[in-house]
Write a protein that holds these residues in place. Structure first.
Motif, PDB file in Angstrom:
ATOM      1  N   TRP A  39       9.225 -11.532   1.090  1.00 23.31           N
ATOM      2  CA  TRP A  39       8.480 -12.333  -0.099  1.00 23.31           C
ATOM      3  C   TRP A  39       6.892 -10.972   0.263  1.00 23.31           C
ATOM      4  N   PHE A  40       6.275 -11.031   1.797  1.00 21.51           N
ATOM      5  CA  PHE A  40       5.679  -9.985   1.465  1.00 21.51           C
ATOM      6  C   PHE A  40       5.461  -8.677   0.853  1.00 21.51           C
ATOM      7  N   ASP A  41       6.826  -8.537  -0.045  1.00 19.08           N
ATOM      8  CA  ASP A  41       6.615  -6.917  -0.880  1.00 19.08           C
ATOM      9  C   ASP A  41       6.536  -7.496  -2.201  1.00 19.08           C
ATOM     10  N   GLY A  42       6.602  -8.483  -3.045  1.00 20.31           N
ATOM     11  CA  GLY A  42       5.975  -8.012  -4.001  1.00 20.31           C
ATOM     12  C   GLY A  42       4.643  -8.154  -4.857  1.00 20.31           C
ATOM     13  N   MET A  43       4.527  -7.406  -6.225  1.00 17.99           N
ATOM     14  CA  MET A  43       3.551  -6.460  -5.916  1.00 17.99           C
ATOM     15  C   MET A  43       2.510  -7.859  -6.434  1.00 17.99           C
ATOM     16  N   ALA A  44       1.432  -7.896  -5.545  1.00 21.27           N
ATOM     17  CA  ALA A  44       0.159  -8.070  -5.846  1.00 21.27           C
ATOM     18  C   ALA A  44       0.138  -8.594  -7.767  1.00 21.27           C
ATOM     19  N   LEU A  45      -0.104  -9.903  -7.616  1.00 22.12           N
ATOM     20  CA  LEU A  45      -1.062 -10.851  -8.761  1.00 22.12           C
ATOM     21  C   LEU A  45      -2.118 -11.641  -8.687  1.00 22.12           C
ATOM     22  N   MET A  46      -2.994 -11.059  -9.402  1.00 21.00           N
ATOM     23  CA  MET A  46      -4.500 -11.667  -8.421  1.00 21.00           C
ATOM     24  C   MET A  46      -4.890 -12.791  -9.925  1.00 21.00           C
ATOM     25  N   HIS A  47      -5.074 -14.010  -9.292  1.00 20.25           N
ATOM     26  CA  HIS A  47      -5.685 -15.710 -10.244  1.00 20.25           C
ATOM     27  C   HIS A  47      -6.863 -15.219 -10.125  1.00 20.25           C
ATOM     28  N   ARG A  48      -7.730 -16.285 -10.854  1.00 18.61           N
ATOM     29  CA  ARG A  48      -8.461 -16.575 -10.798  1.00 18.61           C
ATOM     30  C   ARG A  48      -8.831 -18.021 -11.766  1.00 18.61           C
ATOM     31  N   PHE A  49      -9.258 -19.062 -11.044  1.00 19.09           N
ATOM     32  CA  PHE A  49      -9.714 -20.446 -11.818  1.00 19.09           C
ATOM     33  C   PHE A  49     -11.048 -20.602 -12.108  1.00 19.09           C
ATOM     34  N   TYR A  50     -11.973 -20.348 -13.286  1.00 24.42           N
ATOM     35  CA  TYR A  50     -13.002 -19.741 -13.510  1.00 24.42           C
ATOM     36  C   TYR A  50     -13.323 -21.853 -13.977  1.00 24.42           C
ATOM     37  N   ILE A  51     -14.495 -22.164 -12.765  1.00 20.52           N
ATOM     38  CA  ILE A  51     -15.190 -23.284 -12.934  1.00 20.52           C
ATOM     39  C   ILE A  51     -16.463 -23.627 -13.763  1.00 20.52           C
ATOM     40  N   HIS A  52     -16.685 -24.422 -14.016  1.00 20.12           N
ATOM     41  CA  HIS A  52     -18.292 -24.763 -14.762  1.00 20.12           C
ATOM     42  C   HIS A  52     -18.451 -25.696 -15.501  1.00 20.12           C
ATOM     43  N   ASP A  53     -19.134 -26.639 -15.579  1.00 18.25           N
ATOM     44  CA  ASP A  53     -19.749 -27.889 -15.906  1.00 18.25           C
ATOM     45  C   ASP A  53     -18.148 -28.768 -16.205  1.00 18.25           C
ATOM     46  N   GLY A  54     -17.389 -29.103 -14.913  1.00 15.43           N
ATOM     47  CA  GLY A  54     -16.273 -29.521 -15.059  1.00 15.43           C
ATOM     48  C   GLY A  54     -15.269 -29.373 -15.744  1.00 15.43           C
ATOM     49  N   GLU A  55     -15.538 -27.754 -16.456  1.00 18.72           N
ATOM     50  CA  GLU A  55     -14.288 -27.285 -17.184  1.00 18.72           C
ATOM     51  C   GLU A  55     -13.682 -25.781 -15.996  1.00 18.72           C
ATOM     52  N   VAL A  56     -13.223 -25.507 -16.863  1.00 15.82           N
ATOM     53  CA  VAL A  56     -11.541 -24.888 -15.752  1.00 15.82           C
ATOM     54  C   VAL A  56     -10.738 -23.922 -16.524  1.00 15.82           C
ATOM     55  N   THR A  57     -10.990 -22.439 -16.630  1.00 17.99           N
ATOM     56  CA  THR A  57      -9.612 -21.921 -17.014  1.00 17.99           C
ATOM     57  C   THR A  57      -9.383 -20.924 -16.483  1.00 17.99           C
ATOM     58  N   TYR A  58      -8.273 -20.398 -16.992  1.00 18.28           N
ATOM     59  CA  TYR A  58      -7.282 -19.653 -15.911  1.00 18.28           C
ATOM     60  C   TYR A  58      -6.662 -18.369 -16.490  1.00 18.28           C
TER      61      TYR A  58
END
Length: 548
Positions: free
Chosen positions: A71-90
């Motif tokens: 499991w440690f070997d998988g290629m790094a995937l970065m995620h971002r949940f951007y939260i602003h004024d009660g709304e969220v994007t991914y």
């Protein structure tokens, strides 16, 4: 013997798992989503939350016909949940590490990872392939463990000497940073600590005339406005701690830090350096050189954070292993250290993709029930041990502590732990991935921490632990698998648990049914969620970035 008894007692109290569900969908390759997409809000995301919830973890498990093993070997995937004024994007992006780029270009695995050896190039002749077995492979820069911060910049990190600077808004991969170009270390952890002045602390190995564990300090940011490059000027090694056995140094994933001390925990997960030199020739991966050797005690090396001076007292404890610290603080001449511990260090090598993809049934249940459970423990170190300190009596006089420390000889103290839970925790399979209100309570007395319960191979609950009562609050729903919880304090908070706890929830039951969960940290009830139609593999660690 002690460790076997501890784990045996815990397993008897912990209900045996039956009918564990298939989690193979949580360890499969997914596509990146570089452009932010909107989410569907259910409930209420507090409007005061403004920033990015950043997560890291493996996201690609094969290239061409080659498959990673661990499991440690998988290629790094970065995620971002951007939260602003009660709304969220991914959004998400694969880290463009050298490992990722080279594997992609060749459409096969050409860079060795923790549990996967890269095979010689089939296009080379036999003699060249044979000779390649005798070359020690370069360390990977597949930084899939955590987001870390140095001098105000974000990096993604693993446990080699390489990190990658990243843009926390676009998730763009920037330059590769080699620790060894700045200080004399060959690796560093993915779990630095930060002081209130903005300095960062970490630990890394070095070897030459012996094997050393080094405490690293990177000073607060001094960057000139407009500069866009990695800055590690002023980085220094505060202290070099010689390994107790230079032929078999210890593996470590993190360390403890209080207001005035750094504590390195030398545990009996050992790296066999002879095997390490031979593993390329034998075609074995790095995980095969790690061994659990409970004939060794655990040693706590205490170093003054401001002077780099190492304590002359040798603090030890019965064999255990720890991956993650909860908190550490000083109180009336004692150093209190809380951490997640286990009594069988072989567990690290168990998270192979083959094991995780076993599928439901008796084999999966049997495998899970055989595994070590990690539990929260407290160790207390007396800081004023002298030649006149009496022997053979408990030196811990803190009224709220059941941990003990006994002077057993000149400059030697044996510590026994206190369990930081009651029997209710057995229903959740122990816990890991602990987090606290770090900004305000790290290295200080505290009451609450948050963690994942492990009623499956991957975490299947979120827990809020109360250190005063040892009671817990839980969020748990069948088929839902939460990520490490991250606490975000509310503006103008007056109490330790004023704020929210965030976690990414994934499920193997339904395609593209991921959501960001926001809990009220005080009541541990759901405030809202942001549903996003994507698949996210089970990940490692994350942070909340208030800078948007």
């Amino acid at each position: 013997y002690t460790t076997a008894v501890n784990q045996s007692a815990f397993r008897k109290k912990c209900p045996l798992a039956m009918g564990l569900e298939d989690i193979a969908p949580l360890v499969r390759t997914v596509e990146e989503i570089p452009e932010p997409i909107t989410t569907v809000i259910k409930g209420n995301i507090p409007s005061w939350i403004n920033g990015s919830f950043l997560r890291n973890g493996p996201g690609k498990f094969e290239f061409g016909k080659d498959n990673f093993n661990h499991w440690f070997d998988g290629m790094a995937l970065m995620h971002r949940f951007y939260i602003h004024d009660g709304e969220v994007t991914y959004s998400s992006r694969f880290l463009r590490s050298d490992s990722y780029v080279r594997n992609s270009e060749k459409d096969r695995i050409v860079v060795c990872e923790f549990g996967t050896m890269a095979m010689p190039d089939p296009c080379k002749n036999f003699f060249s392939r044979f000779l390649s077995r005798f070359k020690i492979p370069k360390a990977t820069d597949n930084a899939s463990v955590n987001f870390v911060k140095y001098k105000g910049d974000y990096y993604v990190s693993t446990e080699t000497n390489y990190m990658r600077r990243v843009d926390p808004q676009s998730l763009e991969t920037k330059e590769k940073v080699d620790w060894s170009e700045y200080i004399a270390v060959n690796s560093a952890t993915a779990h630095p600590h930060y002081d209130r002045e903005g300095a960062s602390y970490n630990m890394g190995n070095s070897y030459g005339k012996g094997f050393f564990y080094n405490i690293i300090r990177v000073p607060p940011p001094e960057k000139v406005a407009g500069e866009d490059k990695a800055d590690f000027s002023g980085a220094q090694v505060l202290c070099s701690i010689p390994a107790s056995d230079s032929r078999k140094p210890s593996y470590y994933h993190s360390f403890a830090m209080s207001e005035n001390y750094v504590v390195f925990i030398e545990q009996p997960i050992k790296l066999d350096l002879l095997k390490f030199m031979l593993f390329r020739i034998q075609g074995k991966s790095f995980d095969k050189v790690m061994t659990w050797e409970p004939q060794y005690d655990t040693i706590f090396h205490v170093v003054h954070r401001h002077t780099g001076e190492q304590s002359k007292v040798k603090y030890s404890a019965p064999p255990m292993f720890t991956l993650h610290q909860i908190n550490a603080y000083e109180d009336k001449g004692f150093l209190v250290m809380d951490m997640c511990c286990g009594d069988d260090g072989d567990v690290i090598g168990d998270f192979t993709l083959e094991n995780l993809r076993r599928g439901p049934g008796e084999e999966m249940d049997k495998f899970y029930n055989s595994m070590c459970r990690n539990l929260p423990r407290r160790y207390v170190l007396p800081l004023t041990v002298t030649d006149d300190t009496p022997s053979d009596q408990n030196l811990v006089t803190l009224p709220f502590c059941q941990a003990t420390a006994v002077k057993t000889g000149c400059g030697k103290v044996l510590c026994t732990h206190e369990e930081l839970y009651d029997e209710e925790l057995f229903q959740y399979g122990g816990l890991e991935f602990p987090q606290i209100n770090y900004a305000h309570y790290n290295a200080r007395p505290y009451r609450y921490y948050y963690a994942c319960g492990f009623g499956h191979l991957f975490s299947d609950s979120l827990l809020k632990m109360d250190l005063e009562t040892k009671k817990l609050k839980a969020w748990r729903h069948p088929g839902l698998f939460p990520s490490e919880p991250v606490f975000v304090p509310a503006p103008n908070a007056t109490e330790e648990d004023d704020g929210v706890v965030m976690s990414i929830i994934i499920t193997p039951r339904t395609e593209k049914s991921t959501f960001l969960l926001v809990l009220d940290a005080k009541t541990f009830t759901e405030l809202g969620r942001a549903e996003v139609p994507v698949n996210i593999p089970f990940g490692t660690h994350g942070v909340f970035n208030e800078k948007q």
